[in-house]
Design a protein around this motif. Structure first.
Motif, PDB file in Angstrom:
ATOM      1  N   ALA A   1       0.874  -1.174   0.000  1.00 22.54           N
ATOM      2  CA  ALA A   1       0.000   0.000   0.000  1.00 22.54           C
ATOM      3  C   ALA A   1       0.907   1.218   0.000  1.00 22.54           C
ATOM      4  N   GLU A   2       0.357   2.354  -0.297  1.00 18.39           N
ATOM      5  CA  GLU A   2       1.163   3.563  -0.279  1.00 18.39           C
ATOM      6  C   GLU A   2       1.744   3.780   1.117  1.00 18.39           C
ATOM      7  N   PRO A   3       3.018   4.166   1.212  1.00 15.12           N
ATOM      8  CA  PRO A   3       3.629   4.342   2.541  1.00 15.12           C
ATOM      9  C   PRO A   3       2.820   5.251   3.463  1.00 15.12           C
ATOM     10  N   GLU A   4       2.258   6.331   2.936  1.00 13.20           N
ATOM     11  CA  GLU A   4       1.461   7.223   3.782  1.00 13.20           C
ATOM     12  C   GLU A   4       0.253   6.494   4.367  1.00 13.20           C
ATOM     13  N   GLY A   5      -0.349   5.617   3.569  1.00 18.42           N
ATOM     14  CA  GLY A   5      -1.483   4.845   4.046  1.00 18.42           C
ATOM     15  C   GLY A   5      -1.088   3.836   5.111  1.00 18.42           C
ATOM     16  N   LEU A   6       0.088   3.219   4.943  1.00 21.67           N
ATOM     17  CA  LEU A   6       0.585   2.280   5.946  1.00 21.67           C
ATOM     18  C   LEU A   6       0.812   2.982   7.281  1.00 21.67           C
ATOM     19  N   VAL A   7       1.400   4.173   7.217  1.00 23.48           N
ATOM     20  CA  VAL A   7       1.647   4.940   8.441  1.00 23.48           C
ATOM     21  C   VAL A   7       0.317   5.290   9.122  1.00 23.48           C
ATOM     22  N   ALA A   8      -0.652   5.713   8.344  1.00 18.94           N
ATOM     23  CA  ALA A   8      -1.957   6.070   8.911  1.00 18.94           C
ATOM     24  C   ALA A   8      -2.608   4.873   9.603  1.00 18.94           C
ATOM     25  N   LEU A   9      -2.454   3.679   9.032  1.00 17.77           N
ATOM     26  CA  LEU A   9      -3.020   2.480   9.656  1.00 17.77           C
ATOM     27  C   LEU A   9      -2.315   2.159  10.977  1.00 17.77           C
ATOM     28  N   VAL A  10      -1.012   2.328  11.010  1.00 17.73           N
ATOM     29  CA  VAL A  10      -0.286   2.125  12.274  1.00 17.73           C
ATOM     30  C   VAL A  10      -0.845   3.048  13.350  1.00 17.73           C
TER      31      VAL A  10
ATOM     32  N   GLY B   1      -5.740   0.988  20.699  1.00 19.95           N
ATOM     33  CA  GLY B   1      -5.311   0.076  21.752  1.00 19.95           C
ATOM     34  C   GLY B   1      -5.089  -1.341  21.296  1.00 19.95           C
ATOM     35  N   LEU B   2      -4.961  -1.570  19.985  1.00 16.92           N
ATOM     36  CA  LEU B   2      -4.782  -2.907  19.437  1.00 16.92           C
ATOM     37  C   LEU B   2      -3.302  -3.186  19.192  1.00 16.92           C
ATOM     38  N   GLN B   3      -2.966  -4.464  19.100  1.00 19.64           N
ATOM     39  CA  GLN B   3      -1.578  -4.867  18.886  1.00 19.64           C
ATOM     40  C   GLN B   3      -1.342  -5.158  17.414  1.00 19.64           C
ATOM     41  N   LEU B   4      -0.255  -4.598  16.879  1.00 20.83           N
ATOM     42  CA  LEU B   4       0.103  -4.782  15.482  1.00 20.83           C
ATOM     43  C   LEU B   4       1.238  -5.777  15.325  1.00 20.83           C
TER      44      LEU B   4
ATOM     45  N   ALA C   1       6.863   5.282  11.913  1.00 22.57           N
ATOM     46  CA  ALA C   1       5.431   5.336  12.199  1.00 22.57           C
ATOM     47  C   ALA C   1       5.136   5.000  13.655  1.00 22.57           C
ATOM     48  N   LEU C   2       5.790   3.977  14.172  1.00 21.15           N
ATOM     49  CA  LEU C   2       5.548   3.563  15.553  1.00 21.15           C
ATOM     50  C   LEU C   2       6.078   4.587  16.548  1.00 21.15           C
ATOM     51  N   GLU C   3       7.225   5.176  16.239  1.00 21.06           N
ATOM     52  CA  GLU C   3       7.763   6.193  17.142  1.00 21.06           C
ATOM     53  C   GLU C   3       6.819   7.395  17.211  1.00 21.06           C
ATOM     54  N   GLU C   4       6.295   7.800  16.074  1.00 16.85           N
ATOM     55  CA  GLU C   4       5.361   8.915  16.066  1.00 16.85           C
ATOM     56  C   GLU C   4       4.078   8.558  16.826  1.00 16.85           C
ATOM     57  N   ALA C   5       3.574   7.331  16.601  1.00 16.91           N
ATOM     58  CA  ALA C   5       2.359   6.909  17.290  1.00 16.91           C
ATOM     59  C   ALA C   5       2.554   6.876  18.802  1.00 16.91           C
ATOM     60  N   LEU C   6       3.707   6.363  19.251  1.00 13.61           N
ATOM     61  CA  LEU C   6       3.966   6.283  20.681  1.00 13.61           C
ATOM     62  C   LEU C   6       4.192   7.662  21.302  1.00 13.61           C
TER      63      LEU C   6
ATOM     64  N   ASP D   1       3.550  -1.269  27.441  1.00 10.38           N
ATOM     65  CA  ASP D   1       3.483  -2.703  27.118  1.00 10.38           C
ATOM     66  C   ASP D   1       2.580  -2.979  25.914  1.00 10.38           C
ATOM     67  N   HIS D   2       2.796  -2.254  24.829  1.00 13.04           N
ATOM     68  CA  HIS D   2       1.969  -2.412  23.630  1.00 13.04           C
ATOM     69  C   HIS D   2       2.273  -3.699  22.878  1.00 13.04           C
ATOM     70  N   ARG D   3       3.488  -4.156  22.918  1.00 10.64           N
ATOM     71  CA  ARG D   3       3.946  -5.393  22.270  1.00 10.64           C
ATOM     72  C   ARG D   3       3.763  -5.404  20.754  1.00 10.64           C
ATOM     73  N   HIS D   4       3.795  -4.257  20.123  1.00 10.54           N
ATOM     74  CA  HIS D   4       3.836  -4.262  18.661  1.00 10.54           C
ATOM     75  C   HIS D   4       5.064  -5.062  18.228  1.00 10.54           C
ATOM     76  N   THR D   5       4.884  -5.901  17.216  1.00 11.51           N
ATOM     77  CA  THR D   5       5.924  -6.843  16.814  1.00 11.51           C
ATOM     78  C   THR D   5       6.256  -6.691  15.338  1.00 11.51           C
ATOM     79  N   LEU D   6       7.533  -6.508  15.052  1.00 14.73           N
ATOM     80  CA  LEU D   6       8.002  -6.528  13.668  1.00 14.73           C
ATOM     81  C   LEU D   6       8.261  -7.972  13.276  1.00 14.73           C
ATOM     82  N   GLN D   7       7.651  -8.381  12.176  1.00 12.89           N
ATOM     83  CA  GLN D   7       7.751  -9.763  11.715  1.00 12.89           C
ATOM     84  C   GLN D   7       8.740  -9.870  10.557  1.00 12.89           C
ATOM     85  N   HIS D   8       9.540 -10.909  10.581  1.00 12.26           N
ATOM     86  CA  HIS D   8      10.600 -11.210   9.606  1.00 12.26           C
ATOM     87  C   HIS D   8      11.836 -10.342   9.855  1.00 12.26           C
TER      88      HIS D   8
END
Length: 539
Positions: free
Chosen positions: A323-332, A339-342, A358-363, A370-377
């Protein structure tokens, strides 16, 4: 309620307060006690069937797909030999000619005109022979043919399938690859392009998880490998899929706990958040809704991952965004704020960078403990990125099996020698105190946590080359990554991942001791049985 005590040759608990034991007591579906014989309740029944075995917590596969239970309905075309769900071994195919022969033979067994779907082909092992519609037409030209690549991020189709889907004459969505004449060559990269074919077929392979039989098969495959908690890390969360998961996981003999993660890109942020929150009301002890899965880039070996400069070692163009990077950031931002885990698919380091930002801005905007957002791969996450991940409190789940299956390709073609030294940088993540898990991404590679642990410890490619020995971890660390570490990334470490009082009686029973065998033999240890909620499932 009766109490059963299982003595064992050795019990590795993954509990830091009591790492080893010789006995475990089970009452109902929970662990009542762990220790030596003197620590066991005096009124317990002794079951000594595991007395000469080694018991670990049930393995937690933190990144796999229920497609593992569906793909064997289709023809296997992989480079590596593989055993199907019925125990039949399919030899690996070492040339395009061998692949064409298997396709012809299978096509002859189908009714006239019926589409043929195959999977597991990996063009990266055939340099200079990028699969196109022409090779597929030579093999099967009288019916639509779809070949899903091993990465699950690319497919190749024949001319009949191009015509059926309207791609030959229709609009060009991103990911439809063209030949020198500007015509579709049959290769379709990433979700937007592949879904055009799924729509034409009238079946989306990624939605096969709505089948109860697929889920049952998936559970059986997992339990045979010592897994007691599995994920489906890209679930459509359709009404049918939710109903099937609720039905199957409530069956008394279903041997595992299932954690589906909703595919975020299928919904608007508002719709997806509402759907996921509603689904969480259906959770029970063997079905845990909650995680959301965001797809950013593709796969390195499929040349669809997004890499930072200098990009691909062999000069191949950089990969695609889903997806467009801006859209990915907005979803994060939206899912974090809800309050959901990504769980975020980030194969390339450019994708990692985008998501860290994106995560740094969101936080910063919406702090969460203790959000436990996880980067996969996160296969070639660099050291500056690792330090950022640590500061942000992220978890990592690395694709250790990649070292074996694609290590040689990465060394010679996609990444080169220098970046391969930090391929799956597990030791560095441990040194920084990052919660880390490892996974198979089944069906991309076979589901088997002991093999995944072997990859993390030995870091050997299929040809036997060692890649980045400074990033190797100990057997103890690797075992934690397939048990407690993975449980933490799923927010389930209060219930599974270690053997402790009050947790579910989920155990993997092994014939040999992983701390006593040679590290090279770790992958050969046989799973004798799986215990799920106190129920024994013989393998």
């Amino acid at each position: 309620m009766s109490i059963t005590v299982y003595p064992a040759r050795r019990i590795l608990t993954m509990n830091p307060s009591q790492p080893e034991a010789t006995h475990v007591a089970v009452q109902g579906d929970r662990i009542l006690a762990v220790g030596d014989a003197q620590a066991m309740p005096i009124d317990a029944r002794i079951d000594d069937r595991f007395a000469d075995k080694v018991i670990l917590p049930g393995f937690v596969e933190g990144h796999s797909h229920a497609l593992e239970g569906a793909m064997w309905d289709y023809l296997y075309l992989g480079y590596f030999s593989r055993v199907d769900a019925e125990g039949k071994e399919w030899p690996g195919l070492k040339s395009v000619a061998e692949m064409q022969a298997r396709l012809r033979q299978h096509a002859d067994s189908l009714p006239p005109g019926e589409p043929l779907v195959a999977w597991g082909f990996d063009p990266v092992y055939f340099p200079g022979q990028r699969l196109s519609r022409h090779q597929l037409d030579e093999a099967v030209g009288d019916r639509p043919l779809v070949v899903l690549h091993a990465s699950l991020h690319v497919m190749t189709v024949n001319s009949a399938m191009l015509a059926l889907s309207g791609i030959s004459e229709g609009p060009r969505v991103e990911g439809i690859m063209l030949d020198e004449d500007g015509q579709p060559n049959g290769e379709l990269q990433e979700m937007a392009a592949m879904f055009v074919v799924f729509d034409a077929l009238g079946r989306n392979l990624f939605e096969a998880v709505a089948s109860p039989e697929v889920l049952r098969r998936y559970g059986a495959i997992a339990a045979a490998k010592g897994v007691t908690t599995i994920t489906d890390l890209y679930n459509p969360l359709s009404d049918d899929a939710i109903a099937s998961m609720v039905e199957v996981t409530r069956e008394a003999d279903f041997p595992v706990r299932l954690v589906p993660a909703m595919g975020v890109l299928a919904w608007s942020a508002e719709e997806g958040i509402a759907r996921l929150q509603a689904a969480m009301g259906h959770s029970h002890e063997r079905l845990v809704f909650g995680p959301a899965k965001l797809m950013t880039d593709g796969s390195i070996q499929g040349y669809t991952a997004r890499l930072k400069w200098p990009h691909y070692h062999d000069g191949h163009p950089n990969g695609l965004w889903n997806a467009e990077p801006e859209g990915l950031v907005a979803l994060v931002h939206a899912y974090h704020q809800a309050g959901l885990q990504l769980h975020i698919h980030t194969n390339g380091d450019e994708a990692v960078e985008l998501m860290l930002d994106a995560l740094e801005e969101a936080l910063t905007l919406w702090p969460r403990f203790d959000h436990r957002h996880t980067l996969q791969h996160c296969q070639i996450i660099d050291h500056a990125q690792l330090r950022r991940a640590a500061r942000l409190g992220l978890c990592l789940n690395m694709f250790a099996n990649h070292l074996y299956y694609w290590g040689d390709v990465h060394l010679e073609r996609t990444l080169g020698p220098t970046r391969c030294q930090r391929l799956e940088p597990l030791a560095s993540a441990r040194r920084l105190g990052i919660v880390t898990a490892i996974h198979s991404d089944a069906p991309v590679t076979p589901l088997g946590p002991l093999f995944t642990a072997w990859c993390a410890v030995n870091r050997q490619s299929a040809s036997g080359q060692t890649l980045g020995h400074h990033e190797a971890v100990s057997v103890e660390d690797a075992l934690e990554m397939i048990t407690l570490g993975a449980a933490i990334t799923l927010g389930m470490d209060d219930r599974v991942g270690s053997l402790d009082v009050g947790k579910f009686a989920d155990m993997a029973v092994l014939d040999d001791d992983p701390l006593q065998v040679l590290a090279q033999d770790l992958r050969h240890i046989r799973v004798h049985a799986t215990v799920s909620g106190g129920q024994v499932h013989e393998v």
